[in-house]
Design an enzyme around this catalytic site. Sequence first.
Site, PDB file in Angstrom:
ATOM      1  N   ASP A 208       3.364   9.932  -5.364  1.00 15.41           N
ATOM      2  CA  ASP A 208       4.711   8.908  -5.049  1.00 15.41           C
ATOM      3  C   ASP A 208       5.552   9.634  -4.147  1.00 15.41           C
ATOM      4  O   ASP A 208       6.050  10.734  -4.389  1.00 15.41           O
ATOM      5  CB  ASP A 208       5.461   8.813  -6.469  1.00 15.41           C
ATOM      6  CG  ASP A 208       4.497   8.385  -7.623  1.00 15.41           C
ATOM      7  OD1 ASP A 208       3.284   8.426  -7.662  1.00 15.41           O
ATOM      8  OD2 ASP A 208       4.883   7.396  -8.236  1.00 15.41           O
TER       9      ASP A 208
ATOM     10  N   HIS B 127       8.354   7.364  -3.085  1.00 14.01           N
ATOM     11  CA  HIS B 127       9.414   6.782  -3.605  1.00 14.01           C
ATOM     12  C   HIS B 127      10.561   6.722  -2.731  1.00 14.01           C
ATOM     13  O   HIS B 127      11.857   7.193  -2.809  1.00 14.01           O
ATOM     14  CB  HIS B 127      10.017   7.129  -4.905  1.00 14.01           C
ATOM     15  CG  HIS B 127       9.235   6.471  -6.100  1.00 14.01           C
ATOM     16  ND1 HIS B 127       9.292   5.207  -6.338  1.00 14.01           N
ATOM     17  CD2 HIS B 127       8.260   6.864  -7.055  1.00 14.01           C
ATOM     18  CE1 HIS B 127       8.635   4.923  -7.338  1.00 14.01           C
ATOM     19  NE2 HIS B 127       7.911   5.890  -7.992  1.00 14.01           N
TER      20      HIS B 127
ATOM     21  N   ASP C 246       3.390   3.804  -4.945  1.00  9.37           N
ATOM     22  CA  ASP C 246       4.764   4.095  -4.964  1.00  9.37           C
ATOM     23  C   ASP C 246       5.290   4.583  -3.947  1.00  9.37           C
ATOM     24  O   ASP C 246       6.246   5.660  -3.796  1.00  9.37           O
ATOM     25  CB  ASP C 246       5.079   4.608  -6.228  1.00  9.37           C
ATOM     26  CG  ASP C 246       5.093   3.873  -7.601  1.00  9.37           C
ATOM     27  OD1 ASP C 246       4.414   2.778  -7.393  1.00  9.37           O
ATOM     28  OD2 ASP C 246       5.501   4.313  -8.580  1.00  9.37           O
TER      29      ASP C 246
ATOM     30  N   ASP D 158      11.111   1.971  -3.415  1.00  8.30           N
ATOM     31  CA  ASP D 158      11.993   1.913  -4.585  1.00  8.30           C
ATOM     32  C   ASP D 158      12.477   3.250  -4.922  1.00  8.30           C
ATOM     33  O   ASP D 158      12.146   4.351  -4.516  1.00  8.30           O
ATOM     34  CB  ASP D 158      11.330   1.301  -5.620  1.00  8.30           C
ATOM     35  CG  ASP D 158      10.980  -0.236  -5.547  1.00  8.30           C
ATOM     36  OD1 ASP D 158      11.908  -0.685  -4.909  1.00  8.30           O
ATOM     37  OD2 ASP D 158      10.246  -0.661  -6.273  1.00  8.30           O
ATOM     38  N   ARG D 159      13.502   3.068  -5.384  1.00  8.78           N
ATOM     39  CA  ARG D 159      14.429   4.195  -6.065  1.00  8.78           C
ATOM     40  C   ARG D 159      15.139   4.985  -4.833  1.00  8.78           C
ATOM     41  O   ARG D 159      16.140   5.006  -4.727  1.00  8.78           O
ATOM     42  CB  ARG D 159      13.610   5.116  -6.856  1.00  8.78           C
ATOM     43  CG  ARG D 159      13.601   4.391  -8.208  1.00  8.78           C
ATOM     44  CD  ARG D 159      13.130   5.310  -9.421  1.00  8.78           C
ATOM     45  NE  ARG D 159      12.945   4.558 -10.583  1.00  8.78           N
ATOM     46  CZ  ARG D 159      13.689   4.346 -11.548  1.00  8.78           C
ATOM     47  NH1 ARG D 159      15.197   4.702 -11.236  1.00  8.78           N
ATOM     48  NH2 ARG D 159      13.540   3.732 -12.562  1.00  8.78           N
TER      49      ARG D 159
ATOM     50  N   ASN E  25       2.503   0.691  -9.002  1.00  9.70           N
ATOM     51  CA  ASN E  25       3.233  -0.342  -9.674  1.00  9.70           C
ATOM     52  C   ASN E  25       4.296  -0.956  -8.993  1.00  9.70           C
ATOM     53  O   ASN E  25       4.900  -1.811  -9.169  1.00  9.70           O
ATOM     54  CB  ASN E  25       3.210   0.014 -11.011  1.00  9.70           C
ATOM     55  CG  ASN E  25       4.229   1.128 -11.126  1.00  9.70           C
ATOM     56  OD1 ASN E  25       3.825   2.333 -10.481  1.00  9.70           O
ATOM     57  ND2 ASN E  25       5.511   1.083 -11.998  1.00  9.70           N
ATOM     58  N   HIS E  26       4.841  -0.068  -7.922  1.00 10.44           N
ATOM     59  CA  HIS E  26       6.219  -0.565  -7.346  1.00 10.44           C
ATOM     60  C   HIS E  26       5.609  -1.309  -6.164  1.00 10.44           C
ATOM     61  O   HIS E  26       6.830  -1.592  -5.385  1.00 10.44           O
ATOM     62  CB  HIS E  26       7.006   0.836  -7.022  1.00 10.44           C
ATOM     63  CG  HIS E  26       7.906   1.252  -8.296  1.00 10.44           C
ATOM     64  ND1 HIS E  26       9.077   0.661  -8.254  1.00 10.44           N
ATOM     65  CD2 HIS E  26       7.615   1.993  -9.329  1.00 10.44           C
ATOM     66  CE1 HIS E  26       9.620   1.338  -9.449  1.00 10.44           C
ATOM     67  NE2 HIS E  26       8.818   2.093  -9.948  1.00 10.44           N
TER      68      HIS E  26
ATOM     69  N   HIS F 217      -3.592   5.047  -8.884  1.00  5.67           N
ATOM     70  CA  HIS F 217      -2.255   5.430  -8.851  1.00  5.67           C
ATOM     71  C   HIS F 217      -1.811   5.808 -10.412  1.00  5.67           C
ATOM     72  O   HIS F 217      -1.062   6.615 -10.610  1.00  5.67           O
ATOM     73  CB  HIS F 217      -1.166   4.110  -8.246  1.00  5.67           C
ATOM     74  CG  HIS F 217       0.178   4.460  -8.858  1.00  5.67           C
ATOM     75  ND1 HIS F 217       0.954   5.375  -7.871  1.00  5.67           N
ATOM     76  CD2 HIS F 217       1.083   4.006  -9.569  1.00  5.67           C
ATOM     77  CE1 HIS F 217       2.158   5.342  -8.269  1.00  5.67           C
ATOM     78  NE2 HIS F 217       2.365   4.656  -9.657  1.00  5.67           N
TER      79      HIS F 217
ATOM     80  N   ARG G 217       5.546   3.294 -21.572  1.00  7.01           N
ATOM     81  CA  ARG G 217       6.118   2.394 -20.536  1.00  7.01           C
ATOM     82  C   ARG G 217       6.247   0.979 -21.048  1.00  7.01           C
ATOM     83  O   ARG G 217       7.219   0.468 -20.412  1.00  7.01           O
ATOM     84  CB  ARG G 217       5.457   2.619 -19.185  1.00  7.01           C
ATOM     85  CG  ARG G 217       5.326   3.908 -18.637  1.00  7.01           C
ATOM     86  CD  ARG G 217       4.573   3.829 -17.245  1.00  7.01           C
ATOM     87  NE  ARG G 217       4.179   5.141 -16.835  1.00  7.01           N
ATOM     88  CZ  ARG G 217       4.901   5.762 -15.800  1.00  7.01           C
ATOM     89  NH1 ARG G 217       5.858   5.059 -15.458  1.00  7.01           N
ATOM     90  NH2 ARG G 217       4.458   6.895 -15.346  1.00  7.01           N
TER      91      ARG G 217
ATOM     92  N   HIS H 126       2.036   8.545 -10.255  1.00  7.25           N
ATOM     93  CA  HIS H 126       2.831   7.823 -11.279  1.00  7.25           C
ATOM     94  C   HIS H 126       3.750   8.417 -12.255  1.00  7.25           C
ATOM     95  O   HIS H 126       4.656   7.619 -12.905  1.00  7.25           O
ATOM     96  CB  HIS H 126       1.789   7.114 -12.087  1.00  7.25           C
ATOM     97  CG  HIS H 126       2.251   5.779 -12.854  1.00  7.25           C
ATOM     98  ND1 HIS H 126       3.212   4.897 -12.470  1.00  7.25           N
ATOM     99  CD2 HIS H 126       1.837   5.483 -14.221  1.00  7.25           C
ATOM    100  CE1 HIS H 126       3.149   4.002 -13.425  1.00  7.25           C
ATOM    101  NE2 HIS H 126       2.348   3.953 -14.433  1.00  7.25           N
TER     102      HIS H 126
END
Length: 485
Positions: free
Chosen positions: A229, A231, A258, A261-262, A290-291, A339, A387, A414
């Site tokens: 990731d 991110h 990923d 995001d964030r 997943n993002h 992922h 999660r 992840h």
Amino acid sequence: MPTMAAEKSDALLAEQIKQQANEAFKANKFSQAIDLYTKAIELNGQNAVYWANRAFSHAKLEEYGSAIQDASRAIEIDPKYSKGYYRRGAAYLSMGKFKEALKDFQQVKRISPNDPDASKKLKECEKAVMRLKFEEAISAPTSEQRSVAESIDFQTIDVEPQYAGARIEGDVITLDFVKQMMDDFKNQKSLHKRYAFQIVLQTREILMALPSLVDINVPDGKHFTVCGDVHGQFFDLLNIFELNGLPSDENPYLFNGDFVDRGSFSVEVILTLFAFKCMSPSAIHLSRGNHESKSMNKIYGFEGEVRSKLSDKFVELFAEVFCYLPLAHVINEKIFVVHGGLFSTDGVKLSDIKAIDRFCEPPEEGLMCEILWSDPQPNPGRGPSKRGVGLSFGGDVTKRFLKDNNLDLVVRSHEVKDEGYEIEHDGKLITVFSAPNYCDQMGNKGAFIRFEAPSMEPKIVTFSAVPHPDVKPMAYASNFLRMFN
């Protein structure tokens, strides 16, 4: 039965441990805080505060399923404890379950009618639910949805004479262009929308032609790098390239989902990765996380950032192109890279993964969901996901999958890891995470893995975070989510 004195002693010790847990939480040591709250709960399981505090710690680690379970237990113990509903509502929000969150915040408001903070969060949640209902009402059925990409002709977009940034000459994206674009991004300059459209549309054409599971061959004497990731941490991405070289046919990479995001430089990250893909499709491989989905991007900042830096049309375009990203890669017929993780049933073959129709938003169950969301666990067998989506799987599950498919190793991402990686399941599974000091608060290292053929032994390189401009993580995230961060 324990005596009253023993119960009092346990309660006092539990309080002391709770204080230690609170200190660990304040120091962003959330796993340690969970362990300490668990010890307090073991001594005094009827204290709703301990459960709610542990729920908050789980939420900080993005373990929203566990957060909901703990907050629900706090509510069972004390139905008038507003913080139990508050914690559960926040976890539901983080999962995009706005209607469930709304019920909890309404209950917070009933218990604490004069709390201005509760009123504010309830209003934001109501807005989110109304927006969701509106979007559902106006959205076309999937069968009638048209490709946004096919409605865009970037060549008709004029580039103003005063534009001084990187330019693509003709149809070919070159290394010189990518270097200049990265340099512009480093100096917080924007790329012209014409060129941004060109990069995303050309990437779409490349990704559409790929299978859901991509086979990668690394010739003897050559190497290959897998990153986890990122991110939206663009300046840490640049640092990876400083440490390990730019992507090229001689220095190929796989970024394992990923990308966005964030972090608040997600546009810069995705355009850089896509531009390298256009420059040389074999220099960089990209896997869906997943993002890379509408629901996550709406909550965790990418959608807001794209609207701010590019346009509404790009929001739709990225959502479409993310659906074309492959779900898995196999390197030299031996290393399986996804992922999230593995599956709720045994017997899944690589051919089953290749057969997945991935051109959609991620479903809430099934192989595609599990690839994107699942996590390993230390115990054998399978368990519920911490999660709230996917599952947890043990070392026996990993070994059976590898044996069934004649593979040697699972590499996945992840999850934040303190050292940037973790080796589990008797060396058969490696987690790699490439966003150091995640969200500017976790204090973790980042890592990447280099494999050299023919041995393909993993060599893990770790690195620390580098400075970035003063734009906080989640700067573009939904209003209601920013309230909880």
